[in-house]
Design a protein around this motif. Structure first.
Motif, PDB file in Angstrom:
ATOM      1  N   ASN A  42       0.827  -1.215   0.000  1.00 44.87           N
ATOM      2  CA  ASN A  42       0.000   0.000   0.000  1.00 44.87           C
ATOM      3  C   ASN A  42       0.861   1.264   0.000  1.00 44.87           C
ATOM      4  O   ASN A  42       0.387   2.339   0.351  1.00 44.87           O
ATOM      5  CB  ASN A  42      -0.935  -0.001   1.207  1.00 44.87           C
ATOM      6  N   ASN A  43       2.135   1.099  -0.370  1.00 48.71           N
ATOM      7  CA  ASN A  43       3.079   2.214  -0.544  1.00 48.71           C
ATOM      8  C   ASN A  43       3.372   2.991   0.735  1.00 48.71           C
ATOM      9  O   ASN A  43       3.593   4.199   0.718  1.00 48.71           O
ATOM     10  CB  ASN A  43       2.566   3.179  -1.623  1.00 48.71           C
ATOM     11  N   ILE A  44       3.367   2.276   1.873  1.00 48.44           N
ATOM     12  CA  ILE A  44       3.771   2.882   3.139  1.00 48.44           C
ATOM     13  C   ILE A  44       5.289   2.763   3.254  1.00 48.44           C
ATOM     14  O   ILE A  44       5.860   1.712   2.960  1.00 48.44           O
ATOM     15  CB  ILE A  44       3.094   2.176   4.328  1.00 48.44           C
ATOM     16  N   ASN A  45       5.960   3.858   3.679  1.00 44.40           N
ATOM     17  CA  ASN A  45       7.426   3.804   3.717  1.00 44.40           C
ATOM     18  C   ASN A  45       7.931   2.967   4.892  1.00 44.40           C
ATOM     19  O   ASN A  45       7.205   2.680   5.844  1.00 44.40           O
ATOM     20  CB  ASN A  45       8.041   5.218   3.736  1.00 44.40           C
ATOM     21  N   ASP A  46       9.215   2.597   4.795  1.00 42.34           N
ATOM     22  CA  ASP A  46       9.789   1.620   5.719  1.00 42.34           C
ATOM     23  C   ASP A  46       9.769   2.092   7.172  1.00 42.34           C
ATOM     24  O   ASP A  46       9.554   1.287   8.091  1.00 42.34           O
ATOM     25  CB  ASP A  46      11.235   1.299   5.314  1.00 42.34           C
ATOM     26  N   ILE A  47      10.007   3.373   7.399  1.00 42.34           N
ATOM     27  CA  ILE A  47      10.057   3.876   8.778  1.00 42.34           C
ATOM     28  C   ILE A  47       8.676   3.782   9.427  1.00 42.34           C
ATOM     29  O   ILE A  47       8.549   3.412  10.609  1.00 42.34           O
ATOM     30  CB  ILE A  47      10.592   5.318   8.827  1.00 42.34           C
ATOM     31  N   VAL A  48       7.624   4.089   8.671  1.00 46.07           N
ATOM     32  CA  VAL A  48       6.266   3.989   9.208  1.00 46.07           C
ATOM     33  C   VAL A  48       5.917   2.530   9.491  1.00 46.07           C
ATOM     34  O   VAL A  48       5.307   2.208  10.520  1.00 46.07           O
ATOM     35  CB  VAL A  48       5.241   4.617   8.236  1.00 46.07           C
ATOM     36  N   ILE A  49       6.329   1.635   8.593  1.00 42.87           N
ATOM     37  CA  ILE A  49       6.102   0.204   8.825  1.00 42.87           C
ATOM     38  C   ILE A  49       6.847  -0.247  10.073  1.00 42.87           C
ATOM     39  O   ILE A  49       6.310  -0.987  10.909  1.00 42.87           O
ATOM     40  CB  ILE A  49       6.545  -0.625   7.601  1.00 42.87           C
ATOM     41  N   GLY A  50       8.097   0.212  10.210  1.00 42.64           N
ATOM     42  CA  GLY A  50       8.869  -0.113  11.404  1.00 42.64           C
ATOM     43  C   GLY A  50       8.224   0.436  12.663  1.00 42.64           C
ATOM     44  O   GLY A  50       8.200  -0.222  13.711  1.00 42.64           O
ATOM     45  N   ALA A  51       7.667   1.652  12.569  1.00 42.25           N
ATOM     46  CA  ALA A  51       7.003   2.258  13.727  1.00 42.25           C
ATOM     47  C   ALA A  51       5.753   1.482  14.110  1.00 42.25           C
ATOM     48  O   ALA A  51       5.449   1.319  15.298  1.00 42.25           O
ATOM     49  CB  ALA A  51       6.646   3.714  13.419  1.00 42.25           C
ATOM     50  N   ASN A  52       5.028   0.979  13.104  1.00 42.12           N
ATOM     51  CA  ASN A  52       3.830   0.198  13.379  1.00 42.12           C
ATOM     52  C   ASN A  52       4.176  -1.092  14.116  1.00 42.12           C
ATOM     53  O   ASN A  52       3.515  -1.470  15.088  1.00 42.12           O
ATOM     54  CB  ASN A  52       3.117  -0.118  12.055  1.00 42.12           C
ATOM     55  N   SER A  53       5.245  -1.744  13.665  1.00 42.41           N
ATOM     56  CA  SER A  53       5.691  -2.962  14.341  1.00 42.41           C
ATOM     57  C   SER A  53       6.222  -2.646  15.736  1.00 42.41           C
ATOM     58  O   SER A  53       5.988  -3.394  16.686  1.00 42.41           O
ATOM     59  CB  SER A  53       6.781  -3.650  13.510  1.00 42.41           C
ATOM     60  N   THR A  54       6.922  -1.525  15.858  1.00 41.74           N
ATOM     61  CA  THR A  54       7.465  -1.107  17.157  1.00 41.74           C
ATOM     62  C   THR A  54       6.347  -0.881  18.171  1.00 41.74           C
ATOM     63  O   THR A  54       6.478  -1.242  19.342  1.00 41.74           O
ATOM     64  CB  THR A  54       8.301   0.174  16.998  1.00 41.74           C
ATOM     65  N   LEU A  55       5.238  -0.287  17.728  1.00 42.01           N
ATOM     66  CA  LEU A  55       4.105  -0.051  18.618  1.00 42.01           C
ATOM     67  C   LEU A  55       3.603  -1.365  19.200  1.00 42.01           C
ATOM     68  O   LEU A  55       3.304  -1.454  20.402  1.00 42.01           O
ATOM     69  CB  LEU A  55       2.981   0.648  17.860  1.00 42.01           C
ATOM     70  N   ALA A 341      12.535  -2.078  20.170  1.00 40.57           N
ATOM     71  CA  ALA A 341      13.627  -1.278  19.613  1.00 40.57           C
ATOM     72  C   ALA A 341      14.048  -1.759  18.226  1.00 40.57           C
ATOM     73  O   ALA A 341      14.419  -0.945  17.366  1.00 40.57           O
ATOM     74  CB  ALA A 341      14.827  -1.320  20.560  1.00 40.57           C
ATOM     75  N   GLY A 342      13.982  -3.073  17.985  1.00 40.29           N
ATOM     76  CA  GLY A 342      14.515  -3.640  16.758  1.00 40.29           C
ATOM     77  C   GLY A 342      13.976  -3.045  15.467  1.00 40.29           C
ATOM     78  O   GLY A 342      14.755  -2.513  14.655  1.00 40.29           O
ATOM     79  N   PRO A 343      12.661  -3.105  15.226  1.00 37.49           N
ATOM     80  CA  PRO A 343      12.143  -2.642  13.931  1.00 37.49           C
ATOM     81  C   PRO A 343      12.376  -1.162  13.657  1.00 37.49           C
ATOM     82  O   PRO A 343      12.810  -0.792  12.566  1.00 37.49           O
ATOM     83  CB  PRO A 343      10.638  -2.954  14.035  1.00 37.49           C
ATOM     84  N   ILE A 344      12.111  -0.304  14.637  1.00 37.05           N
ATOM     85  CA  ILE A 344      12.210   1.130  14.362  1.00 37.05           C
ATOM     86  C   ILE A 344      13.657   1.566  14.190  1.00 37.05           C
ATOM     87  O   ILE A 344      13.995   2.328  13.276  1.00 37.05           O
ATOM     88  CB  ILE A 344      11.496   1.962  15.469  1.00 37.05           C
ATOM     89  N   LEU A 345      14.554   1.078  15.055  1.00 32.78           N
ATOM     90  CA  LEU A 345      15.964   1.473  14.939  1.00 32.78           C
ATOM     91  C   LEU A 345      16.595   0.895  13.672  1.00 32.78           C
ATOM     92  O   LEU A 345      17.367   1.574  12.987  1.00 32.78           O
ATOM     93  CB  LEU A 345      16.739   1.027  16.178  1.00 32.78           C
ATOM     94  N   SER A 346      16.264  -0.340  13.357  1.00 27.72           N
ATOM     95  CA  SER A 346      16.811  -0.951  12.139  1.00 27.72           C
ATOM     96  C   SER A 346      16.253  -0.279  10.886  1.00 27.72           C
ATOM     97  O   SER A 346      16.967  -0.125   9.885  1.00 27.72           O
ATOM     98  CB  SER A 346      16.502  -2.455  12.118  1.00 27.72           C
ATOM     99  N   ALA A 347      14.979   0.139  10.933  1.00 27.59           N
ATOM    100  CA  ALA A 347      14.384   0.854   9.796  1.00 27.59           C
ATOM    101  C   ALA A 347      15.084   2.188   9.569  1.00 27.59           C
ATOM    102  O   ALA A 347      15.314   2.596   8.425  1.00 27.59           O
ATOM    103  CB  ALA A 347      12.889   1.064  10.030  1.00 27.59           C
ATOM    104  N   ILE A 348      15.432   2.870  10.660  1.00 25.91           N
ATOM    105  CA  ILE A 348      16.152   4.145  10.536  1.00 25.91           C
ATOM    106  C   ILE A 348      17.525   3.925   9.914  1.00 25.91           C
ATOM    107  O   ILE A 348      17.954   4.671   9.018  1.00 25.91           O
ATOM    108  CB  ILE A 348      16.284   4.820  11.921  1.00 25.91           C
ATOM    109  N   VAL A 349      18.224   2.872  10.354  1.00 24.02           N
ATOM    110  CA  VAL A 349      19.541   2.553   9.789  1.00 24.02           C
ATOM    111  C   VAL A 349      19.423   2.215   8.305  1.00 24.02           C
ATOM    112  O   VAL A 349      20.236   2.661   7.480  1.00 24.02           O
ATOM    113  CB  VAL A 349      20.197   1.384  10.564  1.00 24.02           C
ATOM    114  N   MET A 350      18.393   1.441   7.939  1.00 21.99           N
ATOM    115  CA  MET A 350      18.182   1.103   6.531  1.00 21.99           C
ATOM    116  C   MET A 350      17.949   2.348   5.686  1.00 21.99           C
ATOM    117  O   MET A 350      18.454   2.467   4.566  1.00 21.99           O
ATOM    118  CB  MET A 350      16.968   0.170   6.402  1.00 21.99           C
TER     119      MET A 350
END
Length: 388
Positions: A42-55, A341-350
Protein backbone atom coordinates in the motif's frame (compact mmCIF):
# COMPACT_ATOMS: atom_id res chain seq x y z
CA UNK A 1 1.38 -38.18 41.73
CA UNK A 2 4.79 -39.90 41.56
CA UNK A 3 8.15 -38.09 41.54
CA UNK A 4 8.79 -39.50 38.06
CA UNK A 5 5.57 -37.91 36.79
CA UNK A 6 6.42 -34.54 38.35
CA UNK A 7 9.91 -34.59 36.83
CA UNK A 8 8.65 -35.51 33.36
CA UNK A 9 8.80 -32.81 30.68
CA UNK A 10 5.18 -33.77 30.00
CA UNK A 11 3.96 -33.37 33.58
CA UNK A 12 0.41 -31.99 34.03
CA UNK A 13 0.07 -28.50 32.57
CA UNK A 14 3.25 -28.58 30.50
CA UNK A 15 1.76 -29.99 27.26
CA UNK A 16 -0.83 -27.19 27.28
CA UNK A 17 1.96 -24.63 27.76
CA UNK A 18 3.86 -26.08 24.81
CA UNK A 19 0.76 -25.57 22.66
CA UNK A 20 0.43 -22.02 24.01
CA UNK A 21 4.07 -21.43 22.98
CA UNK A 22 3.30 -22.86 19.52
CA UNK A 23 0.33 -20.53 19.10
CA UNK A 24 2.37 -17.55 20.37
CA UNK A 25 4.99 -18.30 17.73
CA UNK A 26 2.29 -18.78 15.13
CA UNK A 27 0.80 -15.34 15.81
CA UNK A 28 4.23 -13.69 15.60
CA UNK A 29 5.28 -15.55 12.45
CA UNK A 30 2.00 -15.27 10.58
CA UNK A 31 0.63 -11.83 11.38
CA UNK A 32 3.77 -9.68 11.60
CA UNK A 33 5.50 -10.35 8.25
CA UNK A 34 2.24 -10.17 6.31
CA UNK A 35 1.19 -6.97 8.04
CA UNK A 36 4.50 -5.48 6.86
CA UNK A 37 3.96 -6.91 3.37
CA UNK A 38 0.41 -5.54 3.21
CA UNK A 39 1.57 -2.06 4.27
CA UNK A 40 4.45 -2.13 1.78
CA UNK A 41 2.07 -3.04 -1.03
CA UNK A 42 0.00 0.00 0.00
CA UNK A 43 3.08 2.21 -0.54
CA UNK A 44 3.77 2.88 3.14
CA UNK A 45 7.43 3.80 3.72
CA UNK A 46 9.79 1.62 5.72
CA UNK A 47 10.06 3.88 8.78
CA UNK A 48 6.27 3.99 9.21
CA UNK A 49 6.10 0.20 8.82
CA UNK A 50 8.87 -0.11 11.40
CA UNK A 51 7.00 2.26 13.73
CA UNK A 52 3.83 0.20 13.38
CA UNK A 53 5.69 -2.96 14.34
CA UNK A 54 7.46 -1.11 17.16
CA UNK A 55 4.11 -0.05 18.62
CA UNK A 56 3.06 -3.72 18.79
CA UNK A 57 6.15 -4.71 20.79
CA UNK A 58 6.14 -1.49 22.82
CA UNK A 59 2.67 -2.34 24.11
CA UNK A 60 3.95 -5.78 25.10
CA UNK A 61 6.91 -4.21 26.95
CA UNK A 62 4.94 -1.62 28.90
CA UNK A 63 2.02 -3.99 29.47
CA UNK A 64 4.02 -6.31 31.75
CA UNK A 65 3.05 -4.60 35.05
CA UNK A 66 -0.58 -4.54 33.93
CA UNK A 67 -0.57 -8.24 33.02
CA UNK A 68 1.01 -9.25 36.33
CA UNK A 69 -1.89 -7.50 38.09
CA UNK A 70 -4.38 -9.26 35.83
CA UNK A 71 -2.79 -12.65 36.61
CA UNK A 72 -3.04 -11.95 40.34
CA UNK A 73 -6.68 -10.96 40.01
CA UNK A 74 -8.15 -13.53 37.58
CA UNK A 75 -5.43 -16.22 37.39
CA UNK A 76 -3.20 -17.66 34.67
CA UNK A 77 -5.88 -19.52 32.74
CA UNK A 78 -8.31 -16.63 32.33
CA UNK A 79 -5.46 -14.24 31.47
CA UNK A 80 -4.25 -16.50 28.66
CA UNK A 81 -7.75 -17.12 27.34
CA UNK A 82 -8.49 -13.37 27.35
CA UNK A 83 -5.36 -12.76 25.27
CA UNK A 84 -6.25 -15.41 22.69
CA UNK A 85 -9.81 -14.08 22.43
CA UNK A 86 -8.66 -10.48 21.95
CA UNK A 87 -6.06 -11.44 19.32
CA UNK A 88 -8.49 -13.69 17.46
CA UNK A 89 -11.07 -10.91 17.21
CA UNK A 90 -8.70 -8.04 16.38
CA UNK A 91 -6.09 -9.42 13.94
CA UNK A 92 -8.54 -10.25 11.08
CA UNK A 93 -9.58 -6.58 10.94
CA UNK A 94 -6.19 -5.49 9.55
CA UNK A 95 -6.76 -6.26 5.82
CA UNK A 96 -10.26 -4.72 5.90
CA UNK A 97 -8.92 -1.16 5.98
CA UNK A 98 -6.15 0.92 4.43
CA UNK A 99 -6.38 3.74 6.96
CA UNK A 100 -3.01 4.28 8.64
CA UNK A 101 -4.55 5.40 11.94
CA UNK A 102 -6.72 2.27 12.03
CA UNK A 103 -3.66 0.09 11.39
CA UNK A 104 -1.88 1.62 14.35
CA UNK A 105 -4.92 1.17 16.60
CA UNK A 106 -5.36 -2.47 15.56
CA UNK A 107 -1.65 -3.15 16.09
CA UNK A 108 -1.78 -1.65 19.59
CA UNK A 109 -4.70 -3.92 20.59
CA UNK A 110 -2.87 -6.91 19.08
CA UNK A 111 0.14 -6.02 21.23
CA UNK A 112 -2.00 -6.03 24.37
CA UNK A 113 -3.52 -9.38 23.40
CA UNK A 114 -0.10 -10.93 22.82
CA UNK A 115 1.11 -9.47 26.11
CA UNK A 116 -1.64 -11.30 27.99
CA UNK A 117 -0.83 -14.80 26.74
CA UNK A 118 2.92 -14.35 26.23
CA UNK A 119 3.76 -13.14 29.74
CA UNK A 120 1.38 -15.53 31.46
CA UNK A 121 2.82 -18.40 29.40
CA UNK A 122 6.45 -17.56 30.19
CA UNK A 123 5.58 -17.13 33.87
CA UNK A 124 3.75 -20.46 34.00
CA UNK A 125 6.67 -22.42 32.52
CA UNK A 126 8.82 -21.75 35.59
CA UNK A 127 6.00 -22.80 37.91
CA UNK A 128 5.03 -26.03 36.17
CA UNK A 129 8.60 -27.38 35.93
CA UNK A 130 11.37 -27.93 38.48
CA UNK A 131 15.15 -27.98 38.64
CA UNK A 132 15.31 -31.57 37.35
CA UNK A 133 13.42 -30.90 34.13
CA UNK A 134 13.87 -27.13 33.67
CA UNK A 135 16.41 -27.40 30.85
CA UNK A 136 14.44 -29.81 28.67
CA UNK A 137 11.14 -28.02 29.43
CA UNK A 138 12.60 -24.68 28.28
CA UNK A 139 14.00 -26.40 25.21
CA UNK A 140 10.66 -27.98 24.29
CA UNK A 141 8.85 -24.70 24.95
CA UNK A 142 11.25 -22.85 22.63
CA UNK A 143 10.98 -25.64 20.06
CA UNK A 144 7.18 -25.31 20.00
CA UNK A 145 7.42 -21.52 19.73
CA UNK A 146 9.88 -21.86 16.85
CA UNK A 147 7.68 -24.44 15.14
CA UNK A 148 4.72 -22.06 15.27
CA UNK A 149 6.91 -19.17 14.18
CA UNK A 150 8.09 -21.21 11.18
CA UNK A 151 4.75 -22.65 10.11
CA UNK A 152 3.09 -19.22 10.34
CA UNK A 153 4.78 -17.50 7.38
CA UNK A 154 4.79 -20.66 5.22
CA UNK A 155 1.07 -21.20 5.82
CA UNK A 156 0.31 -17.52 5.37
CA UNK A 157 2.26 -17.33 2.09
CA UNK A 158 0.19 -20.20 0.69
CA UNK A 159 -3.00 -18.11 0.99
CA UNK A 160 -1.78 -14.50 0.87
CA UNK A 161 -1.56 -14.05 -2.91
CA UNK A 162 -5.07 -15.43 -3.33
CA UNK A 163 -6.51 -13.33 -0.50
CA UNK A 164 -4.75 -11.53 2.38
CA UNK A 165 -8.03 -11.72 4.30
CA UNK A 166 -7.92 -15.52 4.16
CA UNK A 167 -4.44 -15.51 5.69
CA UNK A 168 -5.58 -13.34 8.59
CA UNK A 169 -8.78 -15.33 9.18
CA UNK A 170 -6.79 -18.55 9.19
CA UNK A 171 -4.43 -17.13 11.81
CA UNK A 172 -7.38 -15.93 13.85
CA UNK A 173 -8.98 -19.37 13.91
CA UNK A 174 -5.77 -21.01 15.10
CA UNK A 175 -5.26 -18.41 17.82
CA UNK A 176 -8.83 -18.82 19.08
CA UNK A 177 -8.21 -22.55 19.47
CA UNK A 178 -5.83 -21.63 22.32
CA UNK A 179 -8.86 -20.90 24.48
CA UNK A 180 -9.90 -24.56 24.31
CA UNK A 181 -6.34 -25.76 24.95
CA UNK A 182 -5.95 -23.67 28.10
CA UNK A 183 -9.46 -24.47 29.37
CA UNK A 184 -8.98 -28.23 29.04
CA UNK A 185 -5.26 -28.68 29.64
CA UNK A 186 -3.90 -26.10 32.07
CA UNK A 187 -4.59 -26.44 35.82
CA UNK A 188 -4.89 -23.22 37.79
CA UNK A 189 -1.89 -22.37 39.94
CA UNK A 190 -1.35 -19.51 42.36
CA UNK A 191 1.41 -17.15 41.21
CA UNK A 192 3.21 -14.77 43.54
CA UNK A 193 4.97 -11.72 42.09
CA UNK A 194 7.63 -9.70 43.85
CA UNK A 195 8.62 -6.19 42.84
CA UNK A 196 11.90 -6.68 40.93
CA UNK A 197 14.78 -5.60 43.13
CA UNK A 198 18.13 -4.35 41.90
CA UNK A 199 19.70 -7.53 43.25
CA UNK A 200 17.51 -9.64 40.95
CA UNK A 201 18.41 -7.48 37.96
CA UNK A 202 22.10 -7.78 38.82
CA UNK A 203 21.83 -11.58 39.02
CA UNK A 204 20.13 -11.68 35.62
CA UNK A 205 22.50 -9.39 33.70
CA UNK A 206 23.51 -12.07 31.19
CA UNK A 207 20.09 -13.69 30.59
CA UNK A 208 18.51 -10.24 30.22
CA UNK A 209 21.15 -9.30 27.64
CA UNK A 210 20.34 -12.52 25.77
CA UNK A 211 16.62 -11.82 26.01
CA UNK A 212 17.04 -8.31 24.58
CA UNK A 213 19.33 -9.50 21.77
CA UNK A 214 16.93 -12.27 20.78
CA UNK A 215 13.88 -9.98 20.87
CA UNK A 216 15.67 -7.29 18.86
CA UNK A 217 16.69 -9.84 16.23
CA UNK A 218 13.40 -11.71 15.86
CA UNK A 219 11.34 -8.51 15.60
CA UNK A 220 13.72 -7.11 12.98
CA UNK A 221 13.56 -10.34 10.99
CA UNK A 222 9.77 -10.71 10.96
CA UNK A 223 9.04 -7.01 10.46
CA UNK A 224 11.73 -5.72 8.10
CA UNK A 225 13.51 -8.63 6.42
CA UNK A 226 10.48 -9.23 4.14
CA UNK A 227 10.86 -5.63 2.94
CA UNK A 228 14.55 -6.21 2.21
CA UNK A 229 13.72 -9.37 0.27
CA UNK A 230 10.93 -7.62 -1.66
CA UNK A 231 13.47 -5.00 -2.76
CA UNK A 232 15.69 -7.89 -3.94
CA UNK A 233 12.77 -8.99 -6.17
CA UNK A 234 11.80 -12.04 -4.11
CA UNK A 235 8.16 -13.16 -4.41
CA UNK A 236 5.91 -13.73 -1.39
CA UNK A 237 6.21 -17.53 -1.73
CA UNK A 238 10.01 -17.30 -1.85
CA UNK A 239 10.03 -15.08 1.24
CA UNK A 240 7.90 -17.63 3.09
CA UNK A 241 10.33 -20.37 2.00
CA UNK A 242 13.34 -18.44 3.35
CA UNK A 243 11.60 -17.81 6.67
CA UNK A 244 10.72 -21.49 6.79
CA UNK A 245 14.40 -22.42 6.43
CA UNK A 246 15.32 -20.00 9.23
CA UNK A 247 12.85 -21.73 11.51
CA UNK A 248 13.89 -25.20 10.33
CA UNK A 249 17.42 -24.41 11.47
CA UNK A 250 16.07 -23.50 14.90
CA UNK A 251 13.88 -26.59 15.09
CA UNK A 252 16.82 -28.85 14.33
CA UNK A 253 19.24 -27.15 16.72
CA UNK A 254 17.20 -26.20 19.80
CA UNK A 255 16.87 -29.57 21.57
CA UNK A 256 20.41 -30.87 20.81
CA UNK A 257 21.99 -27.52 21.71
CA UNK A 258 20.09 -27.12 24.98
CA UNK A 259 20.91 -30.73 25.87
CA UNK A 260 24.59 -30.06 25.10
CA UNK A 261 24.42 -26.96 27.31
CA UNK A 262 23.32 -29.12 30.25
CA UNK A 263 26.46 -31.22 29.74
CA UNK A 264 29.20 -28.67 29.01
CA UNK A 265 27.70 -25.42 30.33
CA UNK A 266 25.13 -22.89 29.17
CA UNK A 267 27.59 -19.98 28.93
CA UNK A 268 29.99 -21.89 26.69
CA UNK A 269 27.24 -23.07 24.33
CA UNK A 270 25.72 -19.59 24.21
CA UNK A 271 29.10 -18.25 23.05
CA UNK A 272 29.21 -20.69 20.15
CA UNK A 273 25.60 -19.91 19.20
CA UNK A 274 26.30 -16.18 19.17
CA UNK A 275 29.35 -16.69 16.92
CA UNK A 276 27.14 -18.55 14.43
CA UNK A 277 24.58 -15.72 14.55
CA UNK A 278 27.17 -13.00 13.90
CA UNK A 279 28.75 -14.79 10.93
CA UNK A 280 25.43 -15.75 9.32
CA UNK A 281 23.76 -12.32 9.57
CA UNK A 282 26.86 -10.68 8.07
CA UNK A 283 26.34 -13.02 5.14
CA UNK A 284 22.60 -12.26 4.93
CA UNK A 285 23.37 -8.53 4.86
CA UNK A 286 26.00 -8.47 2.15
CA UNK A 287 25.47 -11.62 0.04
CA UNK A 288 22.43 -11.35 -2.25
CA UNK A 289 22.96 -14.59 -4.17
CA UNK A 290 19.50 -16.29 -4.25
CA UNK A 291 21.19 -19.69 -3.96
CA UNK A 292 23.19 -18.78 -0.85
CA UNK A 293 20.58 -16.70 1.01
CA UNK A 294 18.39 -19.72 1.96
CA UNK A 295 21.44 -21.56 3.36
CA UNK A 296 22.47 -18.50 5.42
CA UNK A 297 18.89 -18.16 6.71
CA UNK A 298 19.03 -21.79 7.83
CA UNK A 299 22.40 -21.31 9.60
CA UNK A 300 21.23 -18.13 11.33
CA UNK A 301 18.25 -20.09 12.67
CA UNK A 302 20.60 -22.78 13.97
CA UNK A 303 22.54 -20.17 15.94
CA UNK A 304 19.78 -17.82 17.03
CA UNK A 305 16.97 -20.09 18.22
CA UNK A 306 18.84 -21.61 21.21
CA UNK A 307 19.69 -18.15 22.57
CA UNK A 308 16.22 -17.63 24.06
CA UNK A 309 15.77 -20.97 25.92
CA UNK A 310 19.36 -20.96 27.17
CA UNK A 311 19.01 -17.41 28.47
CA UNK A 312 15.68 -18.29 30.07
CA UNK A 313 17.16 -21.43 31.62
CA UNK A 314 19.87 -19.30 33.27
CA UNK A 315 17.11 -17.58 35.28
CA UNK A 316 16.09 -20.85 36.93
CA UNK A 317 19.66 -21.53 38.04
CA UNK A 318 20.30 -18.01 39.32
CA UNK A 319 17.11 -17.24 41.30
CA UNK A 320 15.38 -18.69 44.33
CA UNK A 321 11.91 -20.19 43.85
CA UNK A 322 10.16 -17.13 45.31
CA UNK A 323 12.03 -14.90 42.84
CA UNK A 324 11.15 -16.89 39.72
CA UNK A 325 7.90 -15.10 38.89
CA UNK A 326 9.51 -11.66 39.08
CA UNK A 327 12.53 -12.87 37.13
CA UNK A 328 10.34 -14.40 34.41
CA UNK A 329 8.23 -11.24 34.09
CA UNK A 330 11.38 -9.10 33.90
CA UNK A 331 12.85 -11.45 31.27
CA UNK A 332 9.71 -11.18 29.13
CA UNK A 333 9.63 -7.41 29.55
CA UNK A 334 13.25 -7.05 28.38
CA UNK A 335 12.55 -9.41 25.48
CA UNK A 336 9.65 -7.16 24.50
CA UNK A 337 11.84 -4.07 24.87
CA UNK A 338 14.25 -5.65 22.37
CA UNK A 339 11.32 -6.37 20.06
CA UNK A 340 10.23 -2.75 20.43
CA UNK A 341 13.63 -1.28 19.61
CA UNK A 342 14.51 -3.64 16.76
CA UNK A 343 12.14 -2.64 13.93
CA UNK A 344 12.21 1.13 14.36
CA UNK A 345 15.96 1.47 14.94
CA UNK A 346 16.81 -0.95 12.14
CA UNK A 347 14.38 0.85 9.80
CA UNK A 348 16.15 4.15 10.54
CA UNK A 349 19.54 2.55 9.79
CA UNK A 350 18.18 1.10 6.53
CA UNK A 351 16.89 4.53 5.50
CA UNK A 352 20.13 6.34 6.35
CA UNK A 353 22.74 3.79 5.21
CA UNK A 354 20.93 1.45 2.83
CA UNK A 355 18.94 -1.76 3.07
CA UNK A 356 22.05 -3.95 3.23
CA UNK A 357 22.69 -2.56 6.73
CA UNK A 358 19.42 -3.99 8.05
CA UNK A 359 21.26 -6.22 10.55
CA UNK A 360 24.02 -3.80 11.59
CA UNK A 361 22.56 -2.97 15.02
CA UNK A 362 21.74 -6.63 15.59
CA UNK A 363 25.39 -7.52 14.99
CA UNK A 364 26.57 -4.84 17.44
CA UNK A 365 24.24 -6.19 20.16
CA UNK A 366 25.38 -9.77 19.62
CA UNK A 367 29.05 -8.78 19.62
CA UNK A 368 28.54 -7.07 22.98
CA UNK A 369 26.68 -10.15 24.23
CA UNK A 370 29.58 -12.34 23.10
CA UNK A 371 32.06 -10.17 25.01
CA UNK A 372 29.92 -10.41 28.17
CA UNK A 373 29.68 -14.19 27.81
CA UNK A 374 33.44 -14.46 27.32
CA UNK A 375 34.06 -12.40 30.43
CA UNK A 376 31.67 -14.56 32.49
CA UNK A 377 33.19 -17.75 31.09
CA UNK A 378 36.70 -16.64 32.13
CA UNK A 379 35.35 -15.74 35.59
CA UNK A 380 33.79 -19.21 35.95
CA UNK A 381 37.06 -20.87 34.92
CA UNK A 382 38.96 -18.76 37.48
CA UNK A 383 36.57 -19.91 40.22
CA UNK A 384 37.05 -23.54 39.23
CA UNK A 385 40.84 -23.12 39.31
CA UNK A 386 40.71 -21.60 42.79
CA UNK A 387 38.45 -24.41 44.05
CA UNK A 388 40.87 -27.01 42.76
Amino acid sequence: MTTKTIDSPFAPGLPALYIVAFLSGMSLGLFNPFISTLMKQNNINDIVIGANSTLYFFIIAIGTPFVTKVIRKIGLRKTMMSGFLLMGITAPLFPFTNQLSAWFLIRAVMGLACCLYLISGQTAINYFCNDKNRGIVNGLDALCFSLGFGIGPVMGAAFYNASPKTTFFLGSGLILSGIIVVYLGLPEKEIKFQIPRFQIIKKLRLPLHGSFAYGFSVATLVSLYPLYLLEQNYGVERIGYIFGLFILGGLISTIPVTHLADRIGKIKVLKYSVIVVIISVIGLSFIDDPNITPFLAFISGVGMSPVFPLSLALIGSKLAVDELSSGSALFTSIYSAGCTAGPILSAIVMTLLGTQYIFMLMMVIFVLFFLSLSKQNKYNHSLLSVER
